[in-house]
Design a protein around this motif. Structure first.
Motif, mmCIF file in Angstrom:
data_model
loop_
_atom_site.group_PDB
_atom_site.id
_atom_site.type_symbol
_atom_site.label_atom_id
_atom_site.label_comp_id
_atom_site.label_asym_id
_atom_site.label_seq_id
_atom_site.Cartn_x
_atom_site.Cartn_y
_atom_site.Cartn_z
ATOM 1 N N GLU A 26 33.022 10.547 6.930
ATOM 2 C CA GLU A 26 32.891 11.832 7.622
ATOM 3 C C GLU A 26 31.873 11.677 8.741
ATOM 4 O OE1 GLU A 26 34.600 14.725 7.002
ATOM 5 O OE2 GLU A 26 35.767 13.493 5.621
ATOM 6 N N ARG A 36 40.705 13.374 14.134
ATOM 7 C CA ARG A 36 39.592 13.727 13.241
ATOM 8 C C ARG A 36 38.748 14.868 13.802
ATOM 9 N NH1 ARG A 36 35.688 9.792 12.450
ATOM 10 N NH2 ARG A 36 35.296 10.542 10.364
ATOM 11 N N THR A 55 36.024 14.793 15.397
ATOM 12 C CA THR A 55 34.587 14.539 15.314
ATOM 13 C C THR A 55 34.255 13.571 16.439
ATOM 14 O OG1 THR A 55 34.888 12.689 13.781
ATOM 15 C CG2 THR A 55 34.470 14.854 12.806
#
Length: 171
Positions: free
Chosen positions: A25, A45, A47
């Motif tokens: 993560e 994702r 991110t």
């Protein structure tokens, strides 16, 4: 390793991920090979993403994707290999990259001043580097000899400007 960003020691929220490791993560820095292979997965994702370039991997290989990258990490495999200096300048000047340019690998205190001048705004440094050591290294030179990305006035320009001012006052 510690991270110095814009002259301050900060916590590093980024994770360097090897090509054969699962993606954790949060923000990740991956190799160019992994970026090229898994670009769609990485972008999905949502991110922040960073790409690490090895010494022989030029910025032009990611130039079309710089708007998607929050970090470009440039590797110094050994203190005597300085390609990353040129790559940092290319990212800043030719490609107008505004994201983080990070020095990783064999980053030594004698290089700090020159790294910052060439466009690096983040440096991964050994744990024995202190804020005092960093400040001493950055302050080692009061006037640069060459123009660079930091906007500091080189010595020759300074001399010419001061000579012109003195000439105007004498008239």
């Amino acid at each position: 390793m510690q991270l110095i960003k814009n002259g301050k020691f900060i916590a590093d929220e980024w994770t360097h991920v090897a090509d054969d490791e699962p993606l954790p993560e949060g923000p990740v820095i991956v190799s160019l090979a992994r970026w090229q292979k898994e670009q769609n997965v990485l972008l999905a994702r949502e991110t922040p993403i960073g790409v690490q370039l090895k010494s022989g991997e030029e910025p032009k290989l990611i130039a079309d994707h710089l708007d998607r990258l929050a970090v470009v990490a440039l590797e110094f495999p050994a203190y005597r290999n300085g390609r990353a200096y040129s790559y940092a300048r290319l990212l800043r000047e030719r490609y107008d990259y505004k994201g983080e340019v990070r020095a990783v690998g064999a980053v030594l205190r004698d290089q700090f001043y020159f790294l910052v001048r060439c466009g690096f705004d983040a440096l991964e440094v050994r744990d024995d580097i202190t804020p005092e050591i960093f400040a001493e290294s950055i302050g080692a030179f009061t006037h640069p000899y060459q123009p660079s990305t930091d906007g500091a006035e080189p010595v020759m320009s300074l001399r010419q400007r001061l000579a012109a001012q003195a000439t105007r006052k004498a008239i």
